[in-house]
Write a protein that holds these residues in place. Structure first.
Motif, PDB file in Angstrom:
ATOM      1  N   UNK A  33       0.848  -1.200   0.000  1.00 58.54           N
ATOM      2  CA  UNK A  33       0.000   0.000   0.000  1.00 58.54           C
ATOM      3  C   UNK A  33       0.879   1.244   0.000  1.00 58.54           C
ATOM      4  N   UNK A  34       0.579   2.161  -0.922  1.00 57.82           N
ATOM      5  CA  UNK A  34       1.261   3.453  -0.958  1.00 57.82           C
ATOM      6  C   UNK A  34       0.272   4.512  -0.456  1.00 57.82           C
ATOM      7  N   UNK A  35       0.738   5.354   0.432  1.00 59.11           N
ATOM      8  CA  UNK A  35      -0.130   6.400   0.960  1.00 59.11           C
ATOM      9  C   UNK A  35       0.455   7.753   0.570  1.00 59.11           C
ATOM     10  N   UNK A  36      -0.362   8.574  -0.069  1.00 57.13           N
ATOM     11  CA  UNK A  36       0.101   9.882  -0.535  1.00 57.13           C
ATOM     12  C   UNK A  36      -0.443  10.964   0.398  1.00 57.13           C
ATOM     13  N   UNK A  37       0.409  11.442   1.298  1.00 53.92           N
ATOM     14  CA  UNK A  37      -0.039  12.445   2.279  1.00 53.92           C
ATOM     15  C   UNK A  37       0.304  13.869   1.849  1.00 53.92           C
ATOM     16  N   UNK A  38       0.784  14.022   0.626  1.00 54.54           N
ATOM     17  CA  UNK A  38       1.182  15.348   0.163  1.00 54.54           C
ATOM     18  C   UNK A  38       0.067  15.944  -0.687  1.00 54.54           C
ATOM     19  N   UNK A  39      -0.368  17.149  -0.310  1.00 50.31           N
ATOM     20  CA  UNK A  39      -1.458  17.782  -1.054  1.00 50.31           C
ATOM     21  C   UNK A  39      -1.078  18.006  -2.523  1.00 50.31           C
ATOM     22  N   UNK A  40       0.213  18.067  -2.824  1.00 52.86           N
ATOM     23  CA  UNK A  40       0.633  18.206  -4.232  1.00 52.86           C
ATOM     24  C   UNK A  40       0.187  16.988  -5.054  1.00 52.86           C
ATOM     25  N   UNK A  41       0.011  15.852  -4.390  1.00 56.74           N
ATOM     26  CA  UNK A  41      -0.506  14.651  -5.066  1.00 56.74           C
ATOM     27  C   UNK A  41       0.416  14.063  -6.112  1.00 56.74           C
ATOM     28  N   UNK A  42       1.720  14.242  -5.962  1.00 54.26           N
ATOM     29  CA  UNK A  42       2.633  13.744  -7.000  1.00 54.26           C
ATOM     30  C   UNK A  42       2.664  12.220  -7.075  1.00 54.26           C
ATOM     31  N   UNK A  43       2.595  11.573  -5.925  1.00 50.50           N
ATOM     32  CA  UNK A  43       2.562  10.103  -5.929  1.00 50.50           C
ATOM     33  C   UNK A  43       1.292   9.604  -6.612  1.00 50.50           C
ATOM     34  N   UNK A  44       0.175  10.226  -6.288  1.00 51.54           N
ATOM     35  CA  UNK A  44      -1.102   9.836  -6.890  1.00 51.54           C
ATOM     36  C   UNK A  44      -1.028   9.990  -8.404  1.00 51.54           C
ATOM     37  N   UNK A  45      -0.511  11.121  -8.843  1.00 49.38           N
ATOM     38  CA  UNK A  45      -0.388  11.396 -10.271  1.00 49.38           C
ATOM     39  C   UNK A  45       0.570  10.406 -10.944  1.00 49.38           C
ATOM     40  N   UNK A  46       1.683  10.126 -10.262  1.00 47.04           N
ATOM     41  CA  UNK A  46       2.682   9.191 -10.803  1.00 47.04           C
ATOM     42  C   UNK A  46       2.046   7.815 -11.029  1.00 47.04           C
ATOM     43  N   UNK A  47       1.292   7.351 -10.055  1.00 47.52           N
ATOM     44  CA  UNK A  47       0.802   5.970 -10.132  1.00 47.52           C
ATOM     45  C   UNK A  47      -0.510   5.806 -10.891  1.00 47.52           C
ATOM     46  N   UNK A  48      -1.380   6.819 -10.852  1.00 48.61           N
ATOM     47  CA  UNK A  48      -2.667   6.622 -11.549  1.00 48.61           C
ATOM     48  C   UNK A  48      -3.006   7.716 -12.557  1.00 48.61           C
ATOM     49  N   UNK A  49      -2.138   8.692 -12.753  1.00 45.11           N
ATOM     50  CA  UNK A  49      -2.387   9.735 -13.750  1.00 45.11           C
ATOM     51  C   UNK A  49      -3.458  10.719 -13.305  1.00 45.11           C
ATOM     52  N   UNK A  50      -4.083  11.384 -14.264  1.00 40.50           N
ATOM     53  CA  UNK A  50      -5.102  12.397 -13.953  1.00 40.50           C
ATOM     54  C   UNK A  50      -6.323  11.721 -13.319  1.00 40.50           C
ATOM     55  N   UNK A  51      -6.904  12.437 -12.347  1.00 43.44           N
ATOM     56  CA  UNK A  51      -8.079  11.864 -11.686  1.00 43.44           C
ATOM     57  C   UNK A  51      -9.324  12.590 -12.184  1.00 43.44           C
ATOM     58  N   UNK A  52     -10.355  11.837 -12.459  1.00 43.20           N
ATOM     59  CA  UNK A  52     -11.616  12.438 -12.878  1.00 43.20           C
ATOM     60  C   UNK A  52     -12.315  12.977 -11.625  1.00 43.20           C
ATOM     61  N   UNK A  53     -12.270  14.314 -11.462  1.00 35.92           N
ATOM     62  CA  UNK A  53     -12.748  14.935 -10.226  1.00 35.92           C
ATOM     63  C   UNK A  53     -14.244  14.703 -10.005  1.00 35.92           C
ATOM     64  N   UNK A  54     -15.001  14.511 -11.109  1.00 35.67           N
ATOM     65  CA  UNK A  54     -16.444  14.279 -10.933  1.00 35.67           C
ATOM     66  C   UNK A  54     -16.714  12.864 -10.432  1.00 35.67           C
ATOM     67  N   UNK A  55     -15.964  11.932 -10.994  1.00 31.18           N
ATOM     68  CA  UNK A  55     -16.169  10.527 -10.580  1.00 31.18           C
ATOM     69  C   UNK A  55     -15.688  10.292  -9.146  1.00 31.18           C
ATOM     70  N   UNK A  56     -14.671  11.069  -8.755  1.00 31.75           N
ATOM     71  CA  UNK A  56     -14.100  10.872  -7.419  1.00 31.75           C
ATOM     72  C   UNK A  56     -14.109  12.194  -6.657  1.00 31.75           C
ATOM     73  N   UNK A  57     -15.227  12.539  -6.003  1.00 32.53           N
ATOM     74  CA  UNK A  57     -15.290  13.811  -5.290  1.00 32.53           C
ATOM     75  C   UNK A  57     -14.156  13.932  -4.267  1.00 32.53           C
TER      76      UNK A  57
END
Ligand SMILES: Nc1ncnc2c1ncn2[C@@H]1O[C@H](COP(=O)(O)OP(=O)(O)OP(=O)(O)O)[C@@H](O)[C@H]1O
Ligand SMILES: [Mg+2]
Length: 262
Positions: A33-57
């Motif tokens: 499990x990777x946990x991304x605690x940085x508001x910059x979200x670089x880990x999230x972006x690195x691993x899953x790319x752009x997030x659909x803000x509507x699908x994931x509030x």
């Protein structure tokens, strides 16, 4: 086994190291499990790319959703696993960051929620073999929560002359946190990143750290454009370039850290 990767200095390689070690761990068959605690979200972006803000509030997802339910009457009602996402890689899971973490931080801090991440991860102990936590470049509520929740801390060091000065402040902060909240937290090692063996300064800086008794990891990570390519393609090195020199260094670092646990 829970590792936090932390340095309050920005741009030293926290995200790159977290994601690449975690991807190796997953590739070796450990549920990771990777946990991304940085508001910059670089880990999230690195691993899953752009997030659909509507699908994931933003408020309901990942780390934000997990912490939100600790506030007010909506107590820890959902299992923390409900906030975890799959990634394209087998065995690799992500608790993503969210842009709302900045304003959530003040609320969480004022309500003394600093132990909630530790509590949540204890509930997930049976689910994941390895947890890697990426932190923001600040000693703030989120990085403190991670240092309280973790077994060990890895400190990336980027071999510039300011890195050394900031290391003293960093070690003081970690020592205070160990004393006040997590006596079991082990400084597992300083990870030398962006090492350039051709230049004089990096070698001198590392030698000074060793002389002062800092636990420097034996494996150094070189600078390579592959790292930037890997971020841009949203593919960790072990997947994108399994036999590249930098990937082999990550494999060595991973093995060194695992061997230290025996
Ligand atoms: N070994 C490396 N070789 C080449 N580039 C690297 C290496 N390590 C990190 N980088 C690059 O340096 C930049 C900063 O790395 P990274 O985002 O991992 O640092 P960070 O400590 O997480 O930063 P922040 O403090 O902003 O969260 C990124 O562009 C990354 O691609
Ligand atoms: Mg980062």
């Amino acid at each position: 086994m829970k590792r936090v990767v932390f340095n309050q200095k920005g741009g030293v390689g926290k995200t790159s190291i977290t994601c690449n070690l975690a991807a190796i761990s997953a590739a070796q068959g450990y549920r990771t499990l990777v946990i991304d605690l940085d508001v910059q979200g670089n880990t999230t972006h690195y691993l899953v790319g752009e997030i659909d803000a509507e699908a994931f509030p933003a408020e309901a997802q990942g780390v934000a959703g997990l912490f939100k339910q600790t506030v007010g009457s909506r107590r820890m009602s959902k299992n923390p696993d409900a906030f975890v996402w799959e990634t394209p890689w087998e065995n690799l899971f992500l608790l993503p960051s969210s842009p709302v973490l900045t304003h959530l931080e003040k609320e969480l801090e004022s309500r003394y929620k600093i132990y909630k991440l530790r509590d949540a991860l204890e509930k997930l102990d049976a689910e994941y073999d390895r947890v890697y936590i990426d932190t923001p470049p600040n000693f703030n509520f989120f990085s403190k929560s991670a240092l309280i929740a973790a077994d060990t801390v890895l400190i990336p060091f980027d071999c510039d002359s300011f890195a050394r000065q900031s290391l003293y402040a960093l070690m003081d902060n970690i020592a205070e946190l160990q004393e006040d909240h997590n006596p079991g937290l082990e400084v597992e090692g300083i990870v030398i990143n962006q090492f350039n063996s051709q230049a004089r300064l990096p070698g001198e800086l590392v030698a000074e750290l060793e002389e002062e008794g800092y636990p420097v990891c034996r494996t150094y990570l070189n600078t390579s454009v592959k790292m930037k390519e890997s971020h841009r393609e949203h593919r960790p090195l072990i997947d994108m370039a399994p036999s590249h020199k930098l990937t082999l260094q990550f494999l060595d670092l991973y093995a060194e850290l695992e061997a230290g646990r025996d």
